[in-house]
Design an enzyme around this catalytic site. Structure first.
Site, mmCIF file in Angstrom:
data_model
loop_
_atom_site.group_PDB
_atom_site.id
_atom_site.type_symbol
_atom_site.label_atom_id
_atom_site.label_comp_id
_atom_site.label_asym_id
_atom_site.label_seq_id
_atom_site.Cartn_x
_atom_site.Cartn_y
_atom_site.Cartn_z
ATOM 1 N N LYS A 85 0.853 -1.197 0.000
ATOM 2 C CA LYS A 85 0.000 0.000 0.000
ATOM 3 C C LYS A 85 0.883 1.239 0.000
ATOM 4 C CE LYS A 85 -4.218 0.069 2.180
ATOM 5 N NZ LYS A 85 -5.114 -0.095 3.362
HETATM 6 O O1 G3P Z 1 -8.161 0.290 4.245
HETATM 7 C C1 G3P Z 1 -8.215 1.432 5.004
HETATM 8 C C2 G3P Z 1 -9.512 2.151 4.984
HETATM 9 O O2 G3P Z 1 -10.537 1.279 4.708
HETATM 10 C C3 G3P Z 1 -9.705 2.996 6.208
HETATM 11 O O3 G3P Z 1 -10.961 2.926 6.786
HETATM 12 O O4 G3P Z 1 -12.526 3.249 8.636
HETATM 13 O O5 G3P Z 1 -10.166 4.020 8.909
HETATM 14 O O6 G3P Z 1 -11.716 5.226 7.392
HETATM 15 P P1 G3P Z 1 -11.369 3.911 7.997
#
Ligand code: G3P
Length: 218
Positions: A85
């Site tokens: 990533k």
């Molecule tokens: O893969 C990372 C992304 O899905 C982050 O999610 O919930 O931290 O905004 P969130």
């Protein structure tokens, strides 16, 4: 068909989701490693790969292109299942351009908040463009719209980069992502559980079993 990934580094959640037989991959990031209580990115990623022989994303920590490339070289050597990533910043584009030329250059471009960023990471050779739907909505913007725009732009130009709906917070996001033609959806375990849950199903099942007991239990 859209692939389903789980967005967590917690082994118990990954095992539970994998047991359903519909899990195609796992996405992690430094915050998710923190929530899983580990700073050993390699060990945790390899534990995950043992459970899910699909796509497993691990994120770089560097913010300069040279550092990202060096980290990517190491991360991608861990397993053929691993995607690296890389954040959608200018230094990230430089790194992606270089990494994508490698035979094992599997890239999940992350932290994407606009169709412009998605277009650039696709041009830089990313395999996935991760659009942060929930965080867009949190900021009063429209995550679904960014996903739809990205889908259309990739289709207009035949870009093979996969549209990954990330930062999913609800089953509404899931449905809208599927309608928008996302290639991959990554979601927390809680949302995955909600996808299969309905109180009507539970009530209906209880009634079926009760009625069967009435007739068969005679
Ligand atoms: O893969 C990372 C992304 O899905 C982050 O999610 O919930 O931290 O905004 P969130």
């Amino acid at each position: 068909m859209a692939e389903i990934f789980i967005d967590t580094a917690k082994i118990a959640e990954i095992k539970a989701a994998a047991a359903w037989g519909i899990l195609d991959g796992v996405t992690t990031n430094p915050t998710l490693m923190f929530r899983a209580g580990t700073a050993n990115r390699k060990e945790q990623t390899l534990k995950i790969v043992e459970i899910v022989q699909g796509s497993v994303s691990a994120e770089v920590i560097s913010t300069d292109a040279a550092g990202m490339v060096a980290e990517a070289r190491e991360i991608l050597s861990w397993s053929e299942h691993v995607y690296v990533k890389i954040p959608a910043i200018a230094e990230g584009l430089k790194a992606m351009r270089e990494i994508s030329a490698w035979p094992n250059g599997r890239i999940n471009a992350t932290l994407i908040f606009s169709a412009n960023q998605a277009y650039l990471v696709a041009r830089a050779g990313a395999s996935y463009a991760s659009i942060f739907m929930g965080r867009l909505d949190d900021a009063g913007l429209d995550g679904i719209q960014v996903l739809q725009e990205t889908r259309q732009i990739f289709d207009n130009y035949g870009l093979t980069c996969k549209v990954l709906a990330a930062s999913i917070r609800s089953t509404y996001h899931v449905t809208q992502s599927l309608l928008a033609g996302a290639d991959i959806l990554t979601m927390p375990y809680g949302v995955l559980q909600k996808m299969i849950s309905s109180p009507f199903t539970d009530v209906g099942l209880a009634k079926f079993l009760a009625d069967w007991e009435k007739v068969a239990g005679k």
